[in-house]
Design a protein around this motif. Structure first.
Motif, PDB file in Angstrom:
ATOM      1  N   GLY A  13       0.834  -1.345  -0.099  1.00  0.00           N
ATOM      2  CA  GLY A  13       0.122  -0.176  -0.100  1.00  0.00           C
ATOM      3  C   GLY A  13       0.782   1.206  -0.074  1.00  0.00           C
ATOM      4  O   GLY A  13       1.945   1.175  -0.010  1.00  0.00           O
ATOM      5  N   SER A  14       0.169   2.296   0.200  1.00  0.00           N
ATOM      6  CA  SER A  14       0.842   3.686   0.310  1.00  0.00           C
ATOM      7  C   SER A  14       1.970   3.650   1.144  1.00  0.00           C
ATOM      8  O   SER A  14       3.044   4.035   0.893  1.00  0.00           O
ATOM      9  CB  SER A  14      -0.153   4.722   0.395  1.00  0.00           C
ATOM     10  N   ALA A 100       0.683  -1.168   8.298  1.00  0.00           N
ATOM     11  CA  ALA A 100       0.226  -0.458   7.329  1.00  0.00           C
ATOM     12  C   ALA A 100      -0.814  -0.910   6.524  1.00  0.00           C
ATOM     13  O   ALA A 100      -1.027  -0.663   5.281  1.00  0.00           O
ATOM     14  CB  ALA A 100       1.599  -0.109   6.376  1.00  0.00           C
ATOM     15  N   ASP A 150       1.431   8.203  11.626  1.00  0.00           N
ATOM     16  CA  ASP A 150       0.465   9.192  11.179  1.00  0.00           C
ATOM     17  C   ASP A 150       1.202  10.597  11.466  1.00  0.00           C
ATOM     18  O   ASP A 150       1.749  10.744  12.586  1.00  0.00           O
ATOM     19  CB  ASP A 150      -0.748   9.172  12.141  1.00  0.00           C
ATOM     20  N   ILE A 203      -0.895  11.808  -1.241  1.00  0.00           N
ATOM     21  CA  ILE A 203      -1.265  10.669  -2.159  1.00  0.00           C
ATOM     22  C   ILE A 203      -1.453   9.442  -1.179  1.00  0.00           C
ATOM     23  O   ILE A 203      -0.269   9.103  -0.722  1.00  0.00           O
ATOM     24  CB  ILE A 203      -0.527  10.294  -3.511  1.00  0.00           C
ATOM     25  N   GLY A 205      -3.710   5.717   0.321  1.00  0.00           N
ATOM     26  CA  GLY A 205      -4.879   4.907  -0.099  1.00  0.00           C
ATOM     27  C   GLY A 205      -6.089   5.268  -0.228  1.00  0.00           C
ATOM     28  O   GLY A 205      -6.480   6.369   0.437  1.00  0.00           O
TER      29      GLY A 205
HETATM   30  P1  NAD Z   1      -3.540   1.190   1.189  1.00  0.00           P
HETATM   31  O1  NAD Z   1      -4.875   0.997   0.976  1.00  0.00           O
HETATM   32  O2  NAD Z   1      -2.839   2.094   0.267  1.00  0.00           O
HETATM   33  O3  NAD Z   1      -2.706   0.095   1.437  1.00  0.00           O
HETATM   34  C1  NAD Z   1      -3.155  -1.145   2.563  1.00  0.00           C
HETATM   35  C2  NAD Z   1      -2.313  -2.215   2.623  1.00  0.00           C
HETATM   36  O4  NAD Z   1      -2.879  -3.348   3.506  1.00  0.00           O
HETATM   37  C3  NAD Z   1      -2.104  -3.028   1.241  1.00  0.00           C
HETATM   38  O5  NAD Z   1      -0.691  -3.507   1.394  1.00  0.00           O
HETATM   39  C4  NAD Z   1      -3.062  -4.014   1.083  1.00  0.00           C
HETATM   40  O6  NAD Z   1      -3.227  -5.220   0.272  1.00  0.00           O
HETATM   41  C5  NAD Z   1      -3.296  -4.394   2.734  1.00  0.00           C
HETATM   42  N1  NAD Z   1      -4.688  -4.695   3.195  1.00  0.00           N
HETATM   43  C6  NAD Z   1      -5.635  -3.773   3.084  1.00  0.00           C
HETATM   44  N2  NAD Z   1      -6.470  -4.630   3.752  1.00  0.00           N
HETATM   45  C7  NAD Z   1      -6.145  -5.847   4.144  1.00  0.00           C
HETATM   46  C8  NAD Z   1      -6.750  -6.862   5.108  1.00  0.00           C
HETATM   47  N3  NAD Z   1      -8.133  -6.849   5.336  1.00  0.00           N
HETATM   48  N4  NAD Z   1      -5.914  -7.830   5.375  1.00  0.00           N
HETATM   49  C9  NAD Z   1      -4.651  -7.944   5.093  1.00  0.00           C
HETATM   50  N5  NAD Z   1      -4.137  -6.751   4.442  1.00  0.00           N
HETATM   51  C10 NAD Z   1      -5.000  -5.928   3.918  1.00  0.00           C
HETATM   52  O7  NAD Z   1      -3.573   2.064   2.482  1.00  0.00           O
HETATM   53  P2  NAD Z   1      -2.755   3.306   3.307  1.00  0.00           P
HETATM   54  O8  NAD Z   1      -2.967   4.435   2.585  1.00  0.00           O
HETATM   55  O9  NAD Z   1      -1.053   2.889   3.273  1.00  0.00           O
HETATM   56  O10 NAD Z   1      -2.965   3.093   4.489  1.00  0.00           O
HETATM   57  C11 NAD Z   1      -2.509   2.177   5.523  1.00  0.00           C
HETATM   58  C12 NAD Z   1      -3.059   2.499   7.195  1.00  0.00           C
HETATM   59  O11 NAD Z   1      -2.176   3.898   7.336  1.00  0.00           O
HETATM   60  C13 NAD Z   1      -4.423   3.216   6.964  1.00  0.00           C
HETATM   61  O12 NAD Z   1      -4.871   2.639   8.260  1.00  0.00           O
HETATM   62  C14 NAD Z   1      -4.366   4.526   7.106  1.00  0.00           C
HETATM   63  O13 NAD Z   1      -5.388   5.306   7.956  1.00  0.00           O
HETATM   64  C15 NAD Z   1      -2.914   4.763   7.865  1.00  0.00           C
HETATM   65  N6  NAD Z   1      -2.162   6.105   7.268  1.00  0.00           N
HETATM   66  C16 NAD Z   1      -1.929   6.278   5.944  1.00  0.00           C
HETATM   67  C17 NAD Z   1      -1.271   7.288   5.496  1.00  0.00           C
HETATM   68  C18 NAD Z   1      -1.038   7.496   3.996  1.00  0.00           C
HETATM   69  O14 NAD Z   1      -0.184   8.411   3.532  1.00  0.00           O
HETATM   70  N7  NAD Z   1      -1.092   6.822   3.131  1.00  0.00           N
HETATM   71  C19 NAD Z   1      -1.045   8.385   6.269  1.00  0.00           C
HETATM   72  C20 NAD Z   1      -1.227   8.240   7.835  1.00  0.00           C
HETATM   73  C21 NAD Z   1      -2.214   6.962   8.203  1.00  0.00           C
END
Ligand code: NAD
Ligand code: MG
Length: 394
Positions: A13-14, A100, A150, A203, A205
């Motif tokens: 993911g992101s 993540a 975060d 940018i 998820g």
């Molecule tokens: P994303 O959707 O880009 O990636 C999610 C990852 O988790 C992927 O690898 C996916 O395959 C995996 N995944 C998703 N659902 C799953 C499940 N049920 N079981 C197992 N694996 C699973 O999400 P993201 O944007 O990287 O966000 C991840 C976490 O980080 C979230 O909780 C989000 O709130 C937090 N977060 C993200 C950012 C950001 O910049 N993207 C910033 C702060 C916090």
């Protein structure tokens, strides 16, 4: 610094891919032990071939053969299914687990990792929203650090380095305001998912991007901050800051304010959580004051963006209410992304679900599992009901 052995849950993911950028730049500081993905087999294979972890987990059973084929000839262990996440985080050769992955699915692997004494680099804020009090007590009991990823919480954490306990008067979480800052309810009623997915500064998820547009993300972050930093609801303020340069602030009891600043880049808080308590050098683009002659601040509009008010309410009520809020939100966001309900219906679904779930003051882990399931059922029924109206109006 000894090399840290890292397990990344949600590597594709992101946050996961940016964490791998950090690891790639610091081969002497980090080793990847475990990589996991939901269903993106191809990217997981590519990452595994590059970083050579001991194990990978693919949650989606249909992708298992593909991963097996892709990694045939390597000595990498391939595990499959949701339960494998819980087992793999406990392996001896894991020092820190980066959570993540998205949503409630993060809760049980995080619990397992804490019980096994692993430090947590926490991106999966939903875990603390659902069961923050319970998780922080568990971490305390097992002498485990919960290191925020975060950006706002990393900012607060960095501001607190070297400060005495109990010296916080309040904190300010900054919010970009998302793509719909300044818009009113009638505008929001007809926004599309394409518009909602266009975040001005980050940018990310899909789920968190919709949460950012609805201000639910800030609501979840208020709850996350309460448990990470042991604060009262009254001590946590949200201020809209469209440039996302100040990542958050702490106001101390003598009135002094500390802020953590920089260009918006998740790699920095990810790197800090992984390298903590050290800081590592990097080549990320540096902030230039001349590019930002003005930084602006506004009050959040909680009347229009009701999700933020709902999150404050859930936190004030406490018990299982934030768990209900989270579950209903996950269902509402999925329905919006599926074109089943409109943007404004998301808050209605969450508010109505919160009104329907019986209150539990001190939930156990089992209670949380049960409440999550029940809240999803209620929210899904509400989606079905609203879907018909939405389709007709469309
Ligand atoms: P994303 O959707 O880009 O990636 C999610 C990852 O988790 C992927 O690898 C996916 O395959 C995996 N995944 C998703 N659902 C799953 C499940 N049920 N079981 C197992 N694996 C699973 O999400 P993201 O944007 O990287 O966000 C991840 C976490 O980080 C979230 O909780 C989000 O709130 C937090 N977060 C993200 C950012 C950001 O910049 N993207 C910033 C702060 C916090
Ligand atoms: Mg954030």
């Amino acid at each position: 610094m000894n090399k840290k052995n890292i397990a990344i849950l949600g590597a594709t993911g992101s946050v996961g891919t940016q964490a791998l950028d950090v690891v790639r730049a610091h081969p002497d500081a980090f080793h990847i032990t475990v990589l996991t993905a939901g269903s993106n087999a191809d990217l997981l294979i590519q990452q595994a071939l590059e970083f050579k972890p001991e194990s990978v987990v693919i949650s989606d059973e249909q992708q298992y053969q593909r991963v097996k084929q892709g990694l045939s000839g390597s000595s990498i262990e391939i595990l499959v299914g949701g339960e494998a996440l819980i087992e793999v985080v406990q392996r001896p050769k894991v020092d820190i687990v980066l959570t993540a992955l998205v949503g409630f699915a993060g809760l049980r692997p995080t619990v397992a990792a804490i019980k096994a004494g692993k430090d947590i680099a926490l991106a999966n804020k939903e875990t603390l929203v659902v069961a923050g009090e319970w998780i922080m007590a568990l971490a305390h009991e097992h002498h485990v650090n919960i290191l925020p990823v975060d950006s706002e919480h990393s900012a607060i954490f960095q501001c607190l380095a070297g400060e005495a306990d109990n010296s916080i008067e309040r904190i300010y979480l900054t919010a970009s305001g998302g793509p719909f800052r300044g818009k009113d309810k009638s505008f929001l009623a007809s926004v599309t998912k394409k518009e909602a997915l266009k975040h001005p500064n980050w940018i990310m998820g899909q789920k968190i991007t919709i949460d950012s547009a609805s201000l639910m993300n800030k609501g979840l972050e208020v709850i996350e901050a309460k448990w990470l930093f042991s604060l009262t609801v009254e001590q946590i303020k949200v201020v809209v800051h469209p440039q996302s340069i100040i990542h958050s602030l702490v106001q101390f009891q003598d009135g002094s304010l500390k802020a953590q600043m920089g260009l918006p880049d998740m790699k920095l808080p990810i790197q800090y959580a992984l390298s903590y308590p050290s800081r590592l050098p990097n080549a990320f683009v540096r902030f230039d004051f001349m590019d930002y002659p003005q930084l602006n601040f506004e009050q959040p509009d909680m009347e229009t963006f009701a999700n933020l008010a709902l999150a404050y309410k859930a936190l004030a009520v406490g018990g299982n209410m934030p768990c209900t809020l989270n579950a209903a939100n996950e269902i509402a966001v999925a329905a919006f992304l599926n074109d089943e309900v409109g943007f404004m219906e998301m808050s209605d679904i969450i508010g109505e679900t919160m009104a329907h779930i019986p209150f539990i003051e001190r939930p156990t882990l089992n209670d949380y599992m049960h409440v999550d399931e029940e809240a999803r059922k209620i929210a899904s029924k509400l989606v079905t009901k609203k879907k018909k109206v939405y389709q007709i109006e469309k």
